[in-house]
Scaffold this active site. Structure first.
Site, mmCIF file in Angstrom:
data_model
loop_
_atom_site.group_PDB
_atom_site.id
_atom_site.type_symbol
_atom_site.label_atom_id
_atom_site.label_comp_id
_atom_site.label_asym_id
_atom_site.label_seq_id
_atom_site.Cartn_x
_atom_site.Cartn_y
_atom_site.Cartn_z
ATOM 1 N N CYS A 102 -22.427 -33.737 28.314
ATOM 2 C CA CYS A 102 -23.822 -34.077 28.597
ATOM 3 C C CYS A 102 -24.224 -35.160 27.598
ATOM 4 C CB CYS A 102 -24.735 -32.846 28.560
ATOM 5 S SG CYS A 102 -24.940 -32.101 26.924
ATOM 6 N N GLY A 107 -26.595 -29.177 24.743
ATOM 7 C CA GLY A 107 -26.996 -28.266 25.829
ATOM 8 C C GLY A 107 -25.774 -27.677 26.522
ATOM 9 N N HIS A 135 -8.566 -24.505 13.478
ATOM 10 C CA HIS A 135 -9.267 -23.436 12.750
ATOM 11 C C HIS A 135 -10.046 -22.498 13.669
ATOM 12 C CE1 HIS A 135 -9.362 -25.349 8.454
ATOM 13 N NE2 HIS A 135 -8.195 -25.552 9.066
ATOM 14 N N ASN A 136 -10.567 -23.029 14.775
ATOM 15 C CA ASN A 136 -11.495 -22.229 15.598
ATOM 16 C C ASN A 136 -10.911 -21.802 16.939
ATOM 17 O OD1 ASN A 136 -13.507 -24.834 14.457
ATOM 18 N ND2 ASN A 136 -13.637 -22.791 13.580
ATOM 19 N N ARG A 146 -23.660 -39.756 25.138
ATOM 20 C CA ARG A 146 -24.557 -40.808 24.663
ATOM 21 C C ARG A 146 -24.343 -41.151 23.193
ATOM 22 N NH1 ARG A 146 -29.910 -38.547 27.951
ATOM 23 N NH2 ARG A 146 -29.284 -39.400 29.972
HETATM 24 O O1 LIG Z 1 -27.876 -33.974 26.367
HETATM 25 C C1 LIG Z 1 -28.303 -33.264 27.230
HETATM 26 C C2 LIG Z 1 -28.449 -31.804 27.022
HETATM 27 O O2 LIG Z 1 -28.051 -31.423 25.731
HETATM 28 C C3 LIG Z 1 -28.764 -33.846 28.511
HETATM 29 O O3 LIG Z 1 -27.771 -34.718 29.001
HETATM 30 C C4 LIG Z 1 -30.038 -34.594 28.268
HETATM 31 O O4 LIG Z 1 -31.026 -33.696 27.763
HETATM 32 C C5 LIG Z 1 -30.542 -35.252 29.557
HETATM 33 O O5 LIG Z 1 -31.717 -35.985 29.265
HETATM 34 P P1 LIG Z 1 -32.472 -36.843 30.359
HETATM 35 O O6 LIG Z 1 -32.990 -35.864 31.394
HETATM 36 O O7 LIG Z 1 -33.576 -37.507 29.585
HETATM 37 O O8 LIG Z 1 -31.480 -37.809 30.966
#
Ligand SMILES: O=C(CO)[C@H](O)[C@H](O)COP(=O)(O)O
Length: 180
Positions: A102, A107, A135-136, A146
């Site tokens: 994401c 998230g 380790h995990n 991003r």
């Molecule tokens: O990173 C994220 C969750 O952790 C999502 O990709 C992010 O919140 C999406 O944001 P938007 O709706 O502004 O594109």
């Protein structure tokens, strides 16, 4: 004991015990190439579609079987809808590993870690990725699309799939993670 080799006209070519050993070595299945072909579940929201496509193309070119649970579009969606199925597949043992993507990776990571048998690691460098395995014993890799480049993301995927859990003291700690 030797081996007899004949050409298509039936002329004897070799009767050599060294050749026997060579042929047997060549015929022996290579365990490395078998274990390298893994089953991987991948999931993403709209922020991770391009990365998912790049990563999937790479994994398939390496012979891995990839199951895509992510969105294939750039239209806004809710990441839990596309991450829970990946975590469920890992939890059920239907795949070897999960990869989730994401925007920030947070998230997706939080969602996956709601599943008891999932240890999802949010990673942004190959060093942290290697530690997540060593380790995990992470079984899901969470990528922040991003905040990493595609080459970095690919490097993390390669590191994740090619790094073993060290066990030992880390096994004791990993076993203490579960709270039920
Ligand atoms: O990173 C994220 C969750 O952790 C999502 O990709 C992010 O919140 C999406 O944001 P938007 O709706 O502004 O594109």
């Amino acid at each position: 004991m030797g081996i007899l080799l004949y050409n298509s006209t039936g002329i004897k070519l070799f009767n050599n015990r060294f050749l026997t050993i060579f042929v047997l070595i060549k015929l022996k299945p290579n365990p490395t190439s078998q274990t390298l072909h893994m089953k991987i579940a991948i999931g993403n929201d709209h922020a991770g579609t391009d990365y998912k496509n790049t990563i999937t193309a790479y994994l398939e070119s390496e012979g891995h079987k990839v199951t895509n649970y992510g969105t294939d579009s750039d239209e806004s969606v809710d990441y839990p809808d596309f991450v829970h199925p990946v975590a469920a597949a890992v939890e059920a043992g239907n795949v070897d590993y999960g990869i989730i993507i994401c925007g920030s990776g947070n998230g997706a990571n939080m969602t996956a870690n709601k599943h008891q048998k999932v240890r999802s690691a949010l990673c942004w460098t190959k060093e942290i990725t290697a530690l997540a395995r060593e380790h995990n014993d992470a079984n899901v890799l969470s990528i922040p699309a991003r905040f990493t480049s595609e080459p970095q993301a690919l490097e993390m995927v390669k590191t994740f799939l090619n790094t073993d859990f060290e066990g030992g003291r880390h096994l004791r700690r990993v076993e203490k993670i579960a709270c039920s």
